[in-house]
Design a protein around this motif. Sequence first.
Motif, PDB file in Angstrom:
ATOM      1  N   GLN A 138      17.032  34.112   3.392  1.00  0.00           N
ATOM      2  CA  GLN A 138      17.751  34.023   2.237  1.00  0.00           C
ATOM      3  C   GLN A 138      18.853  33.044   2.325  1.00  0.00           C
ATOM      4  OE1 GLN A 138      17.598  35.400  -1.029  1.00  0.00           O
ATOM      5  NE2 GLN A 138      15.498  36.338  -0.565  1.00  0.00           N
ATOM      6  N   GLN A 139      19.755  33.105   3.301  1.00  0.00           N
ATOM      7  CA  GLN A 139      20.826  32.355   3.566  1.00  0.00           C
ATOM      8  C   GLN A 139      20.596  30.874   3.577  1.00  0.00           C
ATOM      9  OE1 GLN A 139      22.314  33.692   7.359  1.00  0.00           O
ATOM     10  NE2 GLN A 139      23.360  35.567   6.381  1.00  0.00           N
ATOM     11  N   LEU A 140      19.313  30.623   4.266  1.00  0.00           N
ATOM     12  CA  LEU A 140      18.851  29.206   3.995  1.00  0.00           C
ATOM     13  C   LEU A 140      18.670  28.633   2.641  1.00  0.00           C
ATOM     14  CD1 LEU A 140      17.838  26.590   5.652  1.00  0.00           C
ATOM     15  CD2 LEU A 140      15.312  27.576   5.566  1.00  0.00           C
ATOM     16  N   LEU A 141      18.256  29.516   1.920  1.00  0.00           N
ATOM     17  CA  LEU A 141      17.761  28.956   0.270  1.00  0.00           C
ATOM     18  C   LEU A 141      19.084  28.444  -0.269  1.00  0.00           C
ATOM     19  CD1 LEU A 141      15.405  31.683  -0.708  1.00  0.00           C
ATOM     20  CD2 LEU A 141      14.690  29.451  -0.315  1.00  0.00           C
ATOM     21  N   GLN A 142      20.042  29.127   0.219  1.00  0.00           N
ATOM     22  CA  GLN A 142      21.742  28.560  -0.560  1.00  0.00           C
ATOM     23  C   GLN A 142      22.181  27.674   0.065  1.00  0.00           C
ATOM     24  OE1 GLN A 142      21.946  30.646  -3.279  1.00  0.00           O
ATOM     25  NE2 GLN A 142      20.038  31.646  -2.319  1.00  0.00           N
ATOM     26  N   LEU A 143      21.692  26.989   1.405  1.00  0.00           N
ATOM     27  CA  LEU A 143      22.485  25.956   1.852  1.00  0.00           C
ATOM     28  C   LEU A 143      22.174  24.778   1.357  1.00  0.00           C
ATOM     29  CD1 LEU A 143      21.515  26.554   5.738  1.00  0.00           C
ATOM     30  CD2 LEU A 143      23.843  27.105   4.518  1.00  0.00           C
ATOM     31  N   ASN A 144      23.189  23.865   1.410  1.00  0.00           N
ATOM     32  CA  ASN A 144      22.980  22.510   0.996  1.00  0.00           C
ATOM     33  C   ASN A 144      22.169  21.774   2.168  1.00  0.00           C
ATOM     34  OD1 ASN A 144      23.805  19.443   1.798  1.00  0.00           O
ATOM     35  ND2 ASN A 144      24.452  19.736  -0.566  1.00  0.00           N
ATOM     36  N   PHE A 151       0.773  -1.265  -0.174  1.00  0.00           N
ATOM     37  CA  PHE A 151      -0.166   0.039   0.109  1.00  0.00           C
ATOM     38  C   PHE A 151       0.822   1.393   0.167  1.00  0.00           C
ATOM     39  CE2 PHE A 151       0.648  -0.828   4.474  1.00  0.00           C
ATOM     40  CZ  PHE A 151       0.706   0.467   4.953  1.00  0.00           C
ATOM     41  N   MET A 152       2.258   1.162  -0.186  1.00  0.00           N
ATOM     42  CA  MET A 152       2.999   2.233   0.049  1.00  0.00           C
ATOM     43  C   MET A 152       2.804   3.064  -1.356  1.00  0.00           C
ATOM     44  SD  MET A 152       6.648   0.609  -0.760  1.00  0.00           S
ATOM     45  CE  MET A 152       7.084   0.008  -2.390  1.00  0.00           C
ATOM     46  N   ILE A 153       3.023   4.538  -1.304  1.00  0.00           N
ATOM     47  CA  ILE A 153       3.184   5.164  -2.646  1.00  0.00           C
ATOM     48  C   ILE A 153       4.469   5.055  -3.163  1.00  0.00           C
ATOM     49  CG2 ILE A 153       3.230   7.475  -3.514  1.00  0.00           C
ATOM     50  CD1 ILE A 153       1.569   8.442  -1.002  1.00  0.00           C
ATOM     51  N   ARG A 154       4.581   4.610  -4.328  1.00  0.00           N
ATOM     52  CA  ARG A 154       5.690   4.239  -5.204  1.00  0.00           C
ATOM     53  C   ARG A 154       6.422   5.490  -5.827  1.00  0.00           C
ATOM     54  NH1 ARG A 154       6.299  -1.245  -5.212  1.00  0.00           N
ATOM     55  NH2 ARG A 154       3.977  -2.348  -4.662  1.00  0.00           N
ATOM     56  N   GLN A 155       5.670   6.300  -6.411  1.00  0.00           N
ATOM     57  CA  GLN A 155       6.166   7.391  -6.828  1.00  0.00           C
ATOM     58  C   GLN A 155       6.903   8.474  -5.749  1.00  0.00           C
ATOM     59  OE1 GLN A 155       3.809   8.640  -9.965  1.00  0.00           O
ATOM     60  NE2 GLN A 155       4.541   7.057 -11.506  1.00  0.00           N
ATOM     61  N   VAL A 156       8.056   8.264  -5.362  1.00  0.00           N
ATOM     62  CA  VAL A 156       8.417   9.357  -4.122  1.00  0.00           C
ATOM     63  C   VAL A 156       8.976  10.538  -4.520  1.00  0.00           C
ATOM     64  CG1 VAL A 156       9.530   9.148  -2.193  1.00  0.00           C
ATOM     65  CG2 VAL A 156       8.639   7.259  -3.000  1.00  0.00           C
ATOM     66  N   HIS A 157       8.341  11.867  -4.083  1.00  0.00           N
ATOM     67  CA  HIS A 157       8.905  12.816  -4.152  1.00  0.00           C
ATOM     68  C   HIS A 157      10.204  12.930  -3.328  1.00  0.00           C
ATOM     69  CE1 HIS A 157       5.828  14.757  -6.605  1.00  0.00           C
ATOM     70  NE2 HIS A 157       5.033  14.265  -5.573  1.00  0.00           N
ATOM     71  N   LYS A 158      11.187  13.327  -3.883  1.00  0.00           N
ATOM     72  CA  LYS A 158      12.722  13.204  -3.173  1.00  0.00           C
ATOM     73  C   LYS A 158      13.535  14.249  -3.491  1.00  0.00           C
ATOM     74  CE  LYS A 158      14.063   9.740  -6.417  1.00  0.00           C
ATOM     75  NZ  LYS A 158      14.338   8.359  -6.602  1.00  0.00           N
ATOM     76  N   VAL A 159      14.584  14.399  -2.814  1.00  0.00           N
ATOM     77  CA  VAL A 159      15.599  15.285  -3.290  1.00  0.00           C
ATOM     78  C   VAL A 159      17.231  14.700  -2.938  1.00  0.00           C
ATOM     79  CG1 VAL A 159      14.398  17.527  -2.623  1.00  0.00           C
ATOM     80  CG2 VAL A 159      15.875  16.495  -0.795  1.00  0.00           C
ATOM     81  N   LYS A 160      18.048  15.253  -3.743  1.00  0.00           N
ATOM     82  CA  LYS A 160      19.236  14.651  -3.911  1.00  0.00           C
ATOM     83  C   LYS A 160      20.304  15.333  -2.685  1.00  0.00           C
ATOM     84  CE  LYS A 160      19.752  15.711  -7.975  1.00  0.00           C
ATOM     85  NZ  LYS A 160      19.962  16.153  -9.294  1.00  0.00           N
ATOM     86  N   SER A 161      21.328  14.487  -2.234  1.00  0.00           N
ATOM     87  CA  SER A 161      22.087  15.041  -1.150  1.00  0.00           C
ATOM     88  C   SER A 161      22.867  16.222  -1.564  1.00  0.00           C
ATOM     89  CB  SER A 161      22.824  13.797  -0.616  1.00  0.00           C
ATOM     90  OG  SER A 161      23.758  13.535  -1.478  1.00  0.00           O
ATOM     91  N   THR A 162      22.995  16.479  -2.963  1.00  0.00           N
ATOM     92  CA  THR A 162      23.629  17.894  -3.444  1.00  0.00           C
ATOM     93  C   THR A 162      22.778  18.869  -3.832  1.00  0.00           C
ATOM     94  OG1 THR A 162      23.310  16.970  -5.706  1.00  0.00           O
ATOM     95  CG2 THR A 162      25.385  16.195  -4.561  1.00  0.00           C
ATOM     96  N   ASP A 163      21.351  18.808  -3.287  1.00  0.00           N
ATOM     97  CA  ASP A 163      20.406  19.864  -3.366  1.00  0.00           C
ATOM     98  C   ASP A 163      20.653  20.924  -2.625  1.00  0.00           C
ATOM     99  OD1 ASP A 163      19.548  18.754  -6.051  1.00  0.00           O
ATOM    100  OD2 ASP A 163      17.606  18.019  -5.050  1.00  0.00           O
ATOM    101  N   THR A 164      20.169  22.237  -3.065  1.00  0.00           N
ATOM    102  CA  THR A 164      19.726  23.194  -2.066  1.00  0.00           C
ATOM    103  C   THR A 164      18.650  23.177  -1.426  1.00  0.00           C
ATOM    104  OG1 THR A 164      19.236  24.902  -3.537  1.00  0.00           O
ATOM    105  CG2 THR A 164      21.613  24.607  -3.337  1.00  0.00           C
ATOM    106  N   VAL A 165      18.636  23.945  -0.378  1.00  0.00           N
ATOM    107  CA  VAL A 165      17.262  23.982   0.568  1.00  0.00           C
ATOM    108  C   VAL A 165      16.310  25.019  -0.373  1.00  0.00           C
ATOM    109  CG1 VAL A 165      16.016  25.015   2.436  1.00  0.00           C
ATOM    110  CG2 VAL A 165      18.178  23.948   2.739  1.00  0.00           C
ATOM    111  N   ARG A 166      16.728  25.505  -1.385  1.00  0.00           N
ATOM    112  CA  ARG A 166      16.062  26.162  -2.236  1.00  0.00           C
ATOM    113  C   ARG A 166      14.992  25.179  -3.067  1.00  0.00           C
ATOM    114  NH1 ARG A 166      15.286  31.045  -4.883  1.00  0.00           N
ATOM    115  NH2 ARG A 166      17.034  31.954  -3.979  1.00  0.00           N
ATOM    116  N   GLU A 167      15.830  24.207  -3.799  1.00  0.00           N
ATOM    117  CA  GLU A 167      15.052  23.210  -4.453  1.00  0.00           C
ATOM    118  C   GLU A 167      14.147  22.378  -3.429  1.00  0.00           C
ATOM    119  OE1 GLU A 167      18.626  21.998  -7.405  1.00  0.00           O
ATOM    120  OE2 GLU A 167      19.139  22.089  -5.506  1.00  0.00           O
ATOM    121  N   VAL A 168      14.245  22.310  -2.470  1.00  0.00           N
ATOM    122  CA  VAL A 168      13.542  21.370  -1.400  1.00  0.00           C
ATOM    123  C   VAL A 168      12.314  22.178  -1.290  1.00  0.00           C
ATOM    124  CG1 VAL A 168      12.985  20.776   1.158  1.00  0.00           C
ATOM    125  CG2 VAL A 168      15.402  20.383  -0.014  1.00  0.00           C
TER     126      VAL A 168
END
Length: 153
Positions: A86-92, A6-23
């Motif tokens: 603003q600083q948060l958006l740039q963080l890994n 019953f799990m959702i198979r299409q998972v929204h996720k981010v890569k460890s190299t993404d920024t908080v902006r992308e999150v």
Amino acid sequence: MQAHEFMIRQVHKVKSTDTVREVIERFLEHGISGLPVVNERNEIVGYISDGDIMRYIGKRDDIMIEAGFYFAVFKGDDREFEERAQQLLQLNVMRIAQKKEKVVKVQWDEVIENIAAILGKRKIKKVPVERNGVLVGIISRGNVIRQTFKHML
């Protein structure tokens, strides 16, 4: 019933190299409040939630406890708050995400009763599902409730 049923198979996720902006862009785009963080092999290396973001932007200089209540004493102004945002958006993402060791996750063959207990006791909204160390799905409280009660109502 096991997680993979019953799990959702299409998972929204981010890569460890993404920024908080992308999150945050994914949060807003998909109306979600948390994402697994994966490496290039799709292994769970962290988890980022709206709570992690709140802890960063809601930084306070002092906390007082009086009669069982917490009072946050904020020192700063709107400009400082906006600068932190603003600083948060740039963080890994891994700078503020829960690290692998602290991520609550379940195996693909975990039974629904155990998943319900984990979500309830840990007071979390969803849990990533892994198989052989790789992210394969996600289960939310809503998934458990729907699966449990759909045939009873």
